[in-house]
Scaffold this active site. Structure first.
Site, PDB file in Angstrom:
ATOM      1  CG  ASP A  44      34.048 -10.300  41.829  1.00  0.00           C
ATOM      2  OD1 ASP A  44      34.224 -11.044  40.840  1.00  0.00           O
ATOM      3  OD2 ASP A  44      34.835  -9.388  42.125  1.00  0.00           O
ATOM      4  CB  SER A  88      36.937  -7.955  39.291  1.00  0.00           C
ATOM      5  OG  SER A  88      36.382  -9.235  39.315  1.00  0.00           O
ATOM      6  CG  HIS A 147      39.721  -7.448  45.708  1.00  0.00           C
ATOM      7  ND1 HIS A 147      38.797  -8.028  44.871  1.00  0.00           N
ATOM      8  CD2 HIS A 147      40.823  -8.218  45.648  1.00  0.00           C
ATOM      9  CE1 HIS A 147      39.326  -9.122  44.329  1.00  0.00           C
ATOM     10  NE2 HIS A 147      40.546  -9.263  44.780  1.00  0.00           N
ATOM     11  CB  THR A 183      34.510  -4.963  43.263  1.00  0.00           C
ATOM     12  OG1 THR A 183      34.579  -6.083  42.393  1.00  0.00           O
ATOM     13  CG2 THR A 183      33.101  -4.410  43.297  1.00  0.00           C
ATOM     14  CD  GLU A 205      33.462  -7.229  45.521  1.00  0.00           C
ATOM     15  OE1 GLU A 205      33.915  -7.814  44.534  1.00  0.00           O
ATOM     16  OE2 GLU A 205      34.170  -6.688  46.372  1.00  0.00           O
ATOM     17  CG  ASP A 216      32.609  -8.722  38.633  1.00  0.00           C
ATOM     18  OD1 ASP A 216      31.955  -9.789  38.695  1.00  0.00           O
ATOM     19  OD2 ASP A 216      33.648  -8.533  39.293  1.00  0.00           O
TER      20      ASP A 216
HETATM   21 ZN   LIG Z   1      37.857 -13.354  39.433  1.00  0.00          ZN
END
Ligand SMILES: [Zn+2]
Ligand SMILES: *[C@@H]1O[C@H](CO)[C@@H](O)[C@H](O)[C@H]1NC(C)=O
Ligand SMILES: *[C@@H]1O[C@H](CO)[C@@H](O)[C@H](O)[C@H]1NC(C)=O
Ligand SMILES: *[C@@H]1O[C@H](CO)[C@@H](O)[C@H](O)[C@H]1NC(C)=O
Ligand SMILES: *[C@@H]1O[C@H](CO)[C@@H](O)[C@H](O)[C@H]1NC(C)=O
Length: 527
Positions: free
Chosen positions: A64, A114, A175, A177, A335, A381
């Protein structure tokens, strides 16, 4: 003797960090560079023999906020952590043979977030920022725009095809992702019903934590943080019983963990909330795993209590050992979620150590799988307004100073700088003199051009590294939503399976040959 050599190398590197370039003597000889390039060429020529196998397993590593400057800086850091000058080091992801660029913009945003990007690289469809698992026809925070606009993810396509599926993250499992893998939410912040407006609940929208357990039946492996969103409001946390902010958040009073345990009993299922429980499992005997190691996100790798929380590498190790038992293969989303958080805080050292840890996890996955039947993709991302420069010498510590003073204010500056963020700092109405502070501290906030409490994402393309079956289809500059289309094609899941052989996990066949094979199979059945 070896220790002495190491000592000499490290003292040489220290002198490098003081401004004198340090590089191996062999680099002065053209033969060294020619031989290296010729070896690289020889390897490149072997890639003409493309891997056209059908991918049994798919792994996506998502850093991320891991833009290209972060990849380069993490490479140098990784090398320096093992006593090298760093620039020449190979990350695990650097060893992947195929590379492309992904355009990351969201449908309504030049610089993306994201959530919209996760919808792209998981569901194959570009979307608005702040939304997960819904098309761009859905409007952020408008519950009544959800219905009819849901899009499904490659994790679901894989599950529907009989593969095992897993999610491993260093953030909350609900979250942005990970949530696009299983949820359809017009607002990424709807972690539990506690975070949702009353109208949205009344209109029938469901929080993301609940969707983790209700949308896709039995996701085989889920590991990360986010415990508090699974427990009734005010119920104290198992690890921090006296800390009110870590207590459960659910207003509906449900205990999603207990519900999961009850539903999954007699299925070789395990719920764990700490590292020793995780590492005491024998993956050979585990079918389903739910690991929630913190009430919110997991700690930064640099701050991790190594007795209580597993590393990303340890989680990936267990996840793959569980998932790979399925003869139909698996899909795993991993992730490295807190690279992004380090950057938002302007804390480059935290961000880069997160990236190095994800690279270690990529190395572990490599040991547990084969490029013969496993397609692995590593990407980000989006990027950040993070960069490093300043004509630093070879081997300069990545957290060090440029070898010059500003010719305007006569003060030193760090190589790492942000375009904006909390590191903007004026002392006595002038730019801070970084030589008066510890700019190598874990939590040092690198200087930024514009003051912002949170540093922002960057808008440039991100790298997509790929290896394994049909990895060469990830080449050139593509829209980010192309990624799951390629991965699904390689594994013969989802839409577009005309090219797939009828023999299951065998080699890819030319369509006409595949038709012949199925004809022969039918003929044999008839005879
Ligand atoms: Zn961010
Ligand atoms: C959807 O909800 C919003 C308020 O959140 C309202 O303004 C709008 O009129 C609603 N649209 C429809 C089609 O019901
Ligand atoms: C949770 O605790 C807060 C603060 O003590 C209180 O105001 C609230 O009513 C409690 N909620 C529930 C559902 O118990
Ligand atoms: C881990 O969880 C187990 C089971 O609840 C518990 O007995 C153990 O004390 C925990 N370990 C740590 C370090 O918290
Ligand atoms: C910056 O700080 C260093 C270390 O205290 C000092 O030697 C130097 O003179 C300072 N530079 C300026 C321009 O104030």
């Amino acid at each position: 003797m070896k220790a002495l050599v190491l000592l000499l190398i490290s003292s040489a590197l220290i002198s490098g960090s003081l401004g004198k370039p340090v590089f191996p003597e062999r680099e002065k000889d053209p033969k060294f560079w020619n031989a290296w390039a010729q070896k690289t060429l020889k390897n490149a020529l072997t890639l003409q023999d493309l891997n056209k196998n059908q991918a049994k397993n798919l792994i996506l590593f998502l850093g991320d906020g891991m833009g290209v400057p972060t990849v380069t800086a993490a490479r140098i850091l990784k090398g320096q952590l093992s006593g090298q000058s760093g620039e020449e080091t190979l990350l695990e992801m650097d060893k992947f043979p195929f590379l492309s660029l992904a355009k990351t913009y969201n449908t309504n945003s030049q610089v993306p977030d994201s959530a919209g990007t996760a919808t792209a690289y998981l569901c194959g469809v570009k979307a608005n920022e702040g939304t997960v698992g819904v098309s761009a026809a859905a409007v952020r925070s408008d519950c009544n725009t959800t219905e009819g606009n849901q899009v499904t993810s490659i994790l679901k396509w894989a599950k529907d095809a009989g593969k095992s599926v897993g999610i491993v993250t260093t953030t909350r499992v609900n979250h942005a992702t990970p949530s696009a893998a299983y949820a359809h939410s017009v607002d990424r912040d709807w972690y539990s019903d506690n975070e949702m407006p009353a109208e949205a609940l009344q209109a029938g929208c469901k929080d993301i934590a609940r969707q983790l357990f209700e949308n896709i039946p039995n996701i085989d492996v889920v590991m990360g943080g986010g415990r508090k969103y699974m427990f009734p409001k005010n119920e104290s946390d198992v690890e921090y019983p006296n800390v009110a902010k870590h207590s459960g958040t659910r207003k509906d009073g449900r205990n999603l963990v207990q519900e999961w345990i009850t539903k999954m009993q007699n299925k070789n299922s395990h719920y764990v909330w700490n590292k020793s429980q995780l590492l005491s499992l024998n993956p050979a005997n585990v079918e389903y795993l739910l690991g929630l190691f913190e009430p919110g996100d997991l700690p930064y790798e640099l701050e991790r209590n190594t007795d209580t929380d597993p590393s990303l590498t340890e989680m990936v190790d267990v996840a793959i050992k569980i998932l790979k038992k399925n003869p139909n293969g698996f899909y795993l989303l991993v992730e490295g979620g807190r690279i992004d958080h380090g950057h938002h805080e302007g804390k480059a050292k935290q961000a880069l150590h997160e990236a190095v840890e994800m690279d270690r996890a990529i190395g572990r996955a490599d040991l547990l799988t084969s490029t013969h039947d496993t397609m692995t993709v590593v990407t980000a991302d989006h990027s950040h307004v993070f960069n490093f420069g300043g004509y630093t010498v070879r081997g300069n510590t990545i957290f060090g100073l440029a070898p010059m003073l500003s010719d305007v204010d006569q003060k030193p500056f760090t190589a790492i700088l942000y375009g904006n963020g909390p590191g903007y700092k004026i002392v006595n109405s002038a730019r801070e003199n970084v030589s008066t502070i510890d700019y190598q501290d874990n939590n040092y906030q690198a200087q930024a051009a514009v003051p912002l409490s949170m540093e922002t994402h960057g808008g440039e393309d991100v790298a997509v590294f790929a290896k394994g079956p049909l990895a060469h289809l990830l080449h050139g500059v593509n829209e980010q939503n192309y990624i799951p289309h390629v991965m699904a094609y390689a594994a013969c899941i989802g839409q577009n399976r005309d090219h797939c052989s009828t023999r299951g996990n065998g080699e890819h066949l030319h369509p006409s040959l595949a038709a012949l094979v199925s004809l022969l199979t039918i003929t044999r059945l008839i005879c």
